[in-house]
Design a protein around this motif. Structure first.
Motif, PDB file in Angstrom:
ATOM      1  N   SER A  89      49.147 -40.482  25.258  1.00 48.72           N
ATOM      2  CA  SER A  89      49.464 -39.566  24.170  1.00 48.72           C
ATOM      3  C   SER A  89      50.092 -38.333  24.785  1.00 48.72           C
ATOM      4  O   SER A  89      50.082 -38.154  26.011  1.00 48.72           O
ATOM      5  CB  SER A  89      48.195 -39.177  23.390  1.00 48.72           C
ATOM      6  OG  SER A  89      47.340 -38.382  24.198  1.00 48.72           O
ATOM      7  N   ALA A  90      50.610 -37.453  23.941  1.00 45.76           N
ATOM      8  CA  ALA A  90      51.145 -36.193  24.458  1.00 45.76           C
ATOM      9  C   ALA A  90      50.044 -35.382  25.113  1.00 45.76           C
ATOM     10  O   ALA A  90      50.240 -34.788  26.183  1.00 45.76           O
ATOM     11  CB  ALA A  90      51.812 -35.407  23.335  1.00 45.76           C
ATOM     12  N   SER A  91      48.868 -35.350  24.498  1.00 44.33           N
ATOM     13  CA  SER A  91      47.758 -34.579  25.077  1.00 44.33           C
ATOM     14  C   SER A  91      47.363 -35.122  26.443  1.00 44.33           C
ATOM     15  O   SER A  91      47.077 -34.357  27.366  1.00 44.33           O
ATOM     16  CB  SER A  91      46.555 -34.597  24.122  1.00 44.33           C
ATOM     17  OG  SER A  91      46.824 -33.833  22.967  1.00 44.33           O
ATOM     18  N   GLU A  92      47.350 -36.449  26.565  1.00 45.94           N
ATOM     19  CA  GLU A  92      47.000 -37.031  27.867  1.00 45.94           C
ATOM     20  C   GLU A  92      48.013 -36.608  28.928  1.00 45.94           C
ATOM     21  O   GLU A  92      47.636 -36.268  30.061  1.00 45.94           O
ATOM     22  CB  GLU A  92      46.953 -38.560  27.748  1.00 45.94           C
ATOM     23  CG  GLU A  92      46.427 -39.265  28.997  1.00 45.94           C
ATOM     24  CD  GLU A  92      47.527 -39.690  29.967  1.00 45.94           C
ATOM     25  OE1 GLU A  92      47.323 -39.549  31.196  1.00 45.94           O
ATOM     26  OE2 GLU A  92      48.581 -40.152  29.498  1.00 45.94           O
ATOM     27  N   LEU A  93      49.283 -36.596  28.589  1.00 45.13           N
ATOM     28  CA  LEU A  93      50.293 -36.194  29.564  1.00 45.13           C
ATOM     29  C   LEU A  93      50.217 -34.696  29.861  1.00 45.13           C
ATOM     30  O   LEU A  93      50.493 -34.273  30.984  1.00 45.13           O
ATOM     31  CB  LEU A  93      51.686 -36.569  29.060  1.00 45.13           C
ATOM     32  CG  LEU A  93      52.017 -38.064  29.137  1.00 45.13           C
ATOM     33  CD1 LEU A  93      53.329 -38.363  28.423  1.00 45.13           C
ATOM     34  CD2 LEU A  93      52.077 -38.550  30.587  1.00 45.13           C
ATOM     35  N   ILE A  94      49.862 -33.901  28.878  1.00 41.20           N
ATOM     36  CA  ILE A  94      49.669 -32.461  29.119  1.00 41.20           C
ATOM     37  C   ILE A  94      48.572 -32.254  30.150  1.00 41.20           C
ATOM     38  O   ILE A  94      48.728 -31.489  31.110  1.00 41.20           O
ATOM     39  CB  ILE A  94      49.343 -31.739  27.803  1.00 41.20           C
ATOM     40  CG1 ILE A  94      50.581 -31.680  26.892  1.00 41.20           C
ATOM     41  CG2 ILE A  94      48.820 -30.317  28.076  1.00 41.20           C
ATOM     42  CD1 ILE A  94      50.279 -31.255  25.473  1.00 41.20           C
ATOM     43  N   PHE A  95      47.459 -32.928  29.971  1.00 40.63           N
ATOM     44  CA  PHE A  95      46.347 -32.774  30.915  1.00 40.63           C
ATOM     45  C   PHE A  95      46.692 -33.383  32.271  1.00 40.63           C
ATOM     46  O   PHE A  95      46.337 -32.830  33.315  1.00 40.63           O
ATOM     47  CB  PHE A  95      45.079 -33.418  30.334  1.00 40.63           C
ATOM     48  CG  PHE A  95      44.295 -32.489  29.453  1.00 40.63           C
ATOM     49  CD1 PHE A  95      43.194 -31.802  29.937  1.00 40.63           C
ATOM     50  CD2 PHE A  95      44.670 -32.277  28.131  1.00 40.63           C
ATOM     51  CE1 PHE A  95      42.476 -30.935  29.127  1.00 40.63           C
ATOM     52  CE2 PHE A  95      43.967 -31.416  27.315  1.00 40.63           C
ATOM     53  CZ  PHE A  95      42.872 -30.738  27.812  1.00 40.63           C
ATOM     54  N   ARG A  96      47.396 -34.510  32.274  1.00 42.97           N
ATOM     55  CA  ARG A  96      47.738 -35.136  33.550  1.00 42.97           C
ATOM     56  C   ARG A  96      48.738 -34.298  34.340  1.00 42.97           C
ATOM     57  O   ARG A  96      48.620 -34.143  35.557  1.00 42.97           O
ATOM     58  CB  ARG A  96      48.301 -36.540  33.326  1.00 42.97           C
ATOM     59  CG  ARG A  96      48.190 -37.409  34.580  1.00 42.97           C
ATOM     60  CD  ARG A  96      49.095 -38.608  34.595  1.00 42.97           C
ATOM     61  NE  ARG A  96      49.121 -39.425  33.409  1.00 42.97           N
ATOM     62  CZ  ARG A  96      49.976 -40.430  33.236  1.00 42.97           C
ATOM     63  NH1 ARG A  96      50.856 -40.718  34.190  1.00 42.97           N
ATOM     64  NH2 ARG A  96      49.986 -41.139  32.124  1.00 42.97           N
ATOM     65  N   LEU A  97      49.724 -33.745  33.647  1.00 44.10           N
ATOM     66  CA  LEU A  97      50.711 -32.906  34.322  1.00 44.10           C
ATOM     67  C   LEU A  97      50.054 -31.659  34.907  1.00 44.10           C
ATOM     68  O   LEU A  97      50.345 -31.248  36.034  1.00 44.10           O
ATOM     69  CB  LEU A  97      51.807 -32.515  33.336  1.00 44.10           C
ATOM     70  CG  LEU A  97      53.060 -31.852  33.898  1.00 44.10           C
ATOM     71  CD1 LEU A  97      53.838 -32.827  34.777  1.00 44.10           C
ATOM     72  CD2 LEU A  97      53.951 -31.363  32.760  1.00 44.10           C
ATOM     73  N   THR A  98      49.141 -31.077  34.147  1.00 44.34           N
ATOM     74  CA  THR A  98      48.427 -29.890  34.638  1.00 44.34           C
ATOM     75  C   THR A  98      47.555 -30.230  35.827  1.00 44.34           C
ATOM     76  O   THR A  98      47.482 -29.470  36.808  1.00 44.34           O
ATOM     77  CB  THR A  98      47.583 -29.283  33.506  1.00 44.34           C
ATOM     78  OG1 THR A  98      48.413 -29.048  32.362  1.00 44.34           O
ATOM     79  CG2 THR A  98      46.944 -27.971  33.942  1.00 44.34           C
ATOM     80  N   ALA A  99      46.895 -31.377  35.778  1.00 46.92           N
ATOM     81  CA  ALA A  99      46.071 -31.811  36.906  1.00 46.92           C
ATOM     82  C   ALA A  99      46.920 -32.020  38.151  1.00 46.92           C
ATOM     83  O   ALA A  99      46.524 -31.645  39.263  1.00 46.92           O
ATOM     84  CB  ALA A  99      45.337 -33.104  36.549  1.00 46.92           C
ATOM     85  N   ALA A 100      48.104 -32.607  37.971  1.00 44.20           N
ATOM     86  CA  ALA A 100      48.991 -32.832  39.116  1.00 44.20           C
ATOM     87  C   ALA A 100      49.416 -31.515  39.749  1.00 44.20           C
ATOM     88  O   ALA A 100      49.450 -31.374  40.981  1.00 44.20           O
ATOM     89  CB  ALA A 100      50.213 -33.629  38.671  1.00 44.20           C
ATOM     90  N   LEU A 101      49.740 -30.525  38.906  1.00 48.45           N
ATOM     91  CA  LEU A 101      50.113 -29.211  39.425  1.00 48.45           C
ATOM     92  C   LEU A 101      48.945 -28.588  40.190  1.00 48.45           C
ATOM     93  O   LEU A 101      49.120 -28.025  41.270  1.00 48.45           O
ATOM     94  CB  LEU A 101      50.532 -28.298  38.280  1.00 48.45           C
ATOM     95  CG  LEU A 101      50.958 -26.884  38.693  1.00 48.45           C
ATOM     96  CD1 LEU A 101      52.346 -26.921  39.333  1.00 48.45           C
ATOM     97  CD2 LEU A 101      50.956 -25.947  37.483  1.00 48.45           C
ATOM     98  N   GLY A 102      47.743 -28.715  39.631  1.00 46.72           N
ATOM     99  CA  GLY A 102      46.567 -28.167  40.312  1.00 46.72           C
ATOM    100  C   GLY A 102      46.339 -28.812  41.667  1.00 46.72           C
ATOM    101  O   GLY A 102      45.972 -28.137  42.630  1.00 46.72           O
ATOM    102  N   MET A 103      46.572 -30.122  41.763  1.00 53.10           N
ATOM    103  CA  MET A 103      46.387 -30.815  43.039  1.00 53.10           C
ATOM    104  C   MET A 103      47.396 -30.331  44.077  1.00 53.10           C
ATOM    105  O   MET A 103      47.062 -30.154  45.247  1.00 53.10           O
ATOM    106  CB  MET A 103      46.518 -32.320  42.830  1.00 53.10           C
ATOM    107  CG  MET A 103      45.378 -32.940  42.034  1.00 53.10           C
ATOM    108  SD  MET A 103      45.661 -34.698  41.690  1.00 53.10           S
ATOM    109  CE  MET A 103      45.601 -35.374  43.344  1.00 53.10           C
ATOM    110  N   ILE A 104      48.636 -30.108  43.645  1.00 49.25           N
ATOM    111  CA  ILE A 104      49.633 -29.583  44.576  1.00 49.25           C
ATOM    112  C   ILE A 104      49.223 -28.198  45.049  1.00 49.25           C
ATOM    113  O   ILE A 104      49.333 -27.873  46.239  1.00 49.25           O
ATOM    114  CB  ILE A 104      51.021 -29.540  43.909  1.00 49.25           C
ATOM    115  CG1 ILE A 104      51.512 -30.955  43.616  1.00 49.25           C
ATOM    116  CG2 ILE A 104      52.032 -28.815  44.800  1.00 49.25           C
ATOM    117  CD1 ILE A 104      52.802 -31.011  42.828  1.00 49.25           C
ATOM    118  N   GLY A 105      48.735 -27.387  44.118  1.00 45.28           N
ATOM    119  CA  GLY A 105      48.273 -26.057  44.498  1.00 45.28           C
ATOM    120  C   GLY A 105      47.132 -26.103  45.485  1.00 45.28           C
ATOM    121  O   GLY A 105      47.086 -25.330  46.453  1.00 45.28           O
TER     122      GLY A 105
END
Length: 467
Positions: A89-105
Motif C-alpha cells: 500500500s502507499a502507507s507501507e511504502l511510506i514506512f519502508r522508505l523512511t526505514a531505509a533512510l534511517g538505516m542509511i543514517g
C-alpha cells in the motif's frame, strides 16, 4: 497560505504511536451509507477492474518479484521496469522508505557502510573519518497540512521531523554546511500533488522540482567523505493526480526523473478496500551505483516482504494501464466535476466557508450556528471519544523556523466549547449515516474535509444539517 488557515509556527514533543488514528471510511459503527470522509472516486468501483479482481487467481502465490506488474507499470510510465518498486500500500511504502533512510543514517553515524541486498556497495570512503564530528540523523520534511503517515513513519524510526508551508521554507542546510565544513544531515522531503486535505499544488513546489532536476543533471548526489552537498531526497505522492478536476500536471517528465513518485490507484478506481501501490524510483538509482539514490533503492528492496502484493492487489495494478480503465476514469471525472460543483454550492448556501481545490474533495468550515445546533441535539452520553491523534496532529512537529513554543494547545481538554461543538456535529451526522472527515489531524482544527459524493448523499447531508 489559504484564506482562513493559520500559518503559525508550532513545536511539539514526539509522542508514542496512538492506539487508533483519524482516518476516513468505515469505523466502529460500520460502513457509513453517506461517506464524505473518504476521497475514493464516488463513481466506483471501476467495472473493468472489478471484473479483473473476480478473475484473479487466488489458489496460488503471486509472483514475489512482481515481474509482470513492474513491466506493465514501467511501460505505462515510460521507464525501465527495474525502477518500479511494488508495495502492499502507499502507507507501507511510506514506512519502508523512511526505514531505509534511517538505516542509511545509522550506517553513516556508525562510520561503516552496510551493503544492500539489491546492489552491494563497498564501505564508503564518504563516511565519517576517525575523529570527525558525529553526523546528525536524517531529517524528514513534511507539509504542514498532509497525510499523517509521513510524520508517523519518521517518529516510529526516531527521525527528526520538520514542517514546511511552502518549499521555500526548507533550509539550505546542505549548501550552508558545505561552505562551513560542518556535517549536514540526509534529508527526505515529502510532498503531495494535488495535496490533501487542501487539494491544490503547494506554493513553489513545481518550480522547486524543476530546479532540482537542473541541479541533478549537473551534479550526482553521492555520499561524500566529508559531507558537503546533501540536498533533500524528494518524494512526490501522486495519489490524487488521477483525480485532478481542473488544471494540468505541473511537472515535466525531465523533472520527475530525479524524484521519487508514489502511486496508489485504489482511490481513483473507487475501491479503497483493495491495497497495492508502487514507487517510480529516480533514474540515478540505475545510472549511478554509487549514489545516495541507489543506496536508498537497495535498502528498499532489502526491506521488502517476500510477497508485497496479494492476488487482488496484483490484479488491480495490472489493470490500471488498460485503455478501458483509463476511459472509465476520464468519464467519471466529468460526473465528479458536476457533483463537486453541487456540493460546494450547497455548503456555501448553508453558510459554510469552502476552500478552493482542484481535486475531488474540499475543505470546509461550518458556521457557528450549525455547530451550536448539533450540540443542542446531543446528549453527553452520545458524544464520541476523540481519536488519539485528533488533538495531536501528526504533522504538527518540531519546526526550526523560529518558534520554541510547545504545541501544548493541541493536547488541551477535548471538551472546550469549540471542540465540543465540532465533535457534536460529527456525532449528530454519524447517527444519521453521514460521515465527514475531521481535519484536525491534518493540522486544521475547526475544518472538515469532504469528498465528493452522489446527489442522493448530498441530499441526506442537507436534510441532516437543516433538521
Amino acid at each position: 497560505m489559504n484564506q482562513g488557515i493559520s500559518s503559525s509556527t508550532a513545536q511539539a514533543q514526539m509522542n508514542p504511536a496512538p492506539s487508533h488514528l483519524s482516518h476516513g471510511g468505515p469505523d466502529a459503527l460500520g460502513i457509513p451509507p453517506h461517506d464524505f470522509s473518504t476521497n475514493a472516486n464516488a463513481c466506483g468501483p471501476c467495472p473493468p477492474v472489478l471484473q479483473a479482481l473476480q478473475q484473479a487467481s487466488v489458489h496460488t502465490y503471486p509472483d514475489p518479484a512482481c515481474t509482470a506488474v513492474r513491466q506493465r507499470l514501467g511501460r505505462w510510465h515510460g521507464v525501465d521496469a527495474a525502477r518500479i518498486v511494488i508495495g502492499a500500500s502507499a502507507s507501507e511504502l511510506i514506512f519502508r522508505l523512511t526505514a531505509a533512510l534511517g538505516m542509511i543514517g545509522q550506517g553513516r553515524q556508525a562510520g561503516a557502510g552496510v551493503p544492500s541486498a539489491h546492489d552491494p556497495l563497498p564501505v564508503r570512503a564518504g563516511l565519517p573519518l576517525a575523529g570527525a564530528s558525529p553526523l546528525p540523523p536524517p531529517v524528514v520534511w513534511v507539509p504542514r497540512h498532509a497525510y499523517g503517515d509521513y510524520a508517523r513513519a519518521a517518529h516510529a524510526h526516531g527521525l527528526p521531523v520538520r514542517v514546511w508551508d511552502t518549499v521555500r521554507d526548507t533550509p539550505q542546510e546542505a549548501a550552508d554546511s558545505s561552505r562551513s565544513g560542518a556535517s549536514c544531515p540526509l534529508q527526505l522531503l515529502w510532498a503531495t500533488e494535488p495535496s490533501s486535505p487542501l487539494g491544490h499544488t503547494p506554493e513553489g513546489l513545481a518550480d522547486a522540482v524543476h530546479t532540482r532536476s537542473s541541479h541533478a543533471r549537473q551534479t550526482a548526489t553521492v555520499l561524500q567523505g566529508v559531507p558537503g552537498d546533501s540536498p533533500p531526497l524528494w518524494v512526490l505522492d501522486r495519489a490524487y493526480a488521477p483525480l485532478r478536476l481542473s488544471g494540468t500536471d505541473p511537472f515535466t517528465p525531465a523533472a520527475l526523473d530525479v524524484v521519487w513518485q508514489l502511486f496508489s490507484p485504489n482511490k481513483a478506481l473507487g475501491m479503497t478496500g483493495v491495497r497495492g501501490a508502487w514507487l517510480v524510483a529516480p533514474a540515478a538509482c540505475l545510472n549511478d551505483s554509487g549514489s545516495l539514490q541507489a543506496e536508498l533503492f537497495g535498502r528498499l528492496q532489502a526491506l521488502a516482504p517476500s510477497w508485497p502484493l496479494g492476488a487482488h492487489g496484483e490484479a488491480m495494478l495490472m489493470a490500471w494501464p488498460e485503455p478501458a480503465v483509463q476511459q472509465w476514469l476520464a468519464l467519471s471525472l466529468d460526473t465528479l466535476r458536476d457533483w463537486k460543483a453541487r456540493l460546494e454550492e450547497g455548503l456555501r448556501r448553508r453558510g459554510w466557508t469552502v476552500l478552493p481545490s482542484v481535486s475531488t474533495f474540499c475543505c470546509a468550515r461550518p458556521p457557528r450556528s450549525a455547530l451550536e445546533a448539533a450540540l443542542s441535539m446531543m446528549r453527553p452520553s452520545d458524544m464520541p471519544t476523540p481519536a488519539a491523534d485528533r488533538f495531536t496532529p501528526a504533522n504538527q512537529v518540531p519546526d526550526t523556523r523560529g518558534s520554541s513554543t510547545p504545541f501544548g494547545h493541541a493536547m488541551r481538554d477535548a471538551h472546550t466549547p469549540g471542540e465540543r461543538t465540532q465533535l457534536a456535529l460529527l456525532a449528530m451526522l454519524r447517527q444519521q449515516g453521514i460521515k465527514l472527515r475531521d481535519a484536525t489531524s491534518f493540522g486544521l482544527p475547526g475544518w472538515f474535509r469532504l469528498g465528493v459524493r452522489p446527489p442522493e448523499s448530498q441530499q441526506a447531508l442537507w436534510r441532516a444539517l437543516e433538521g
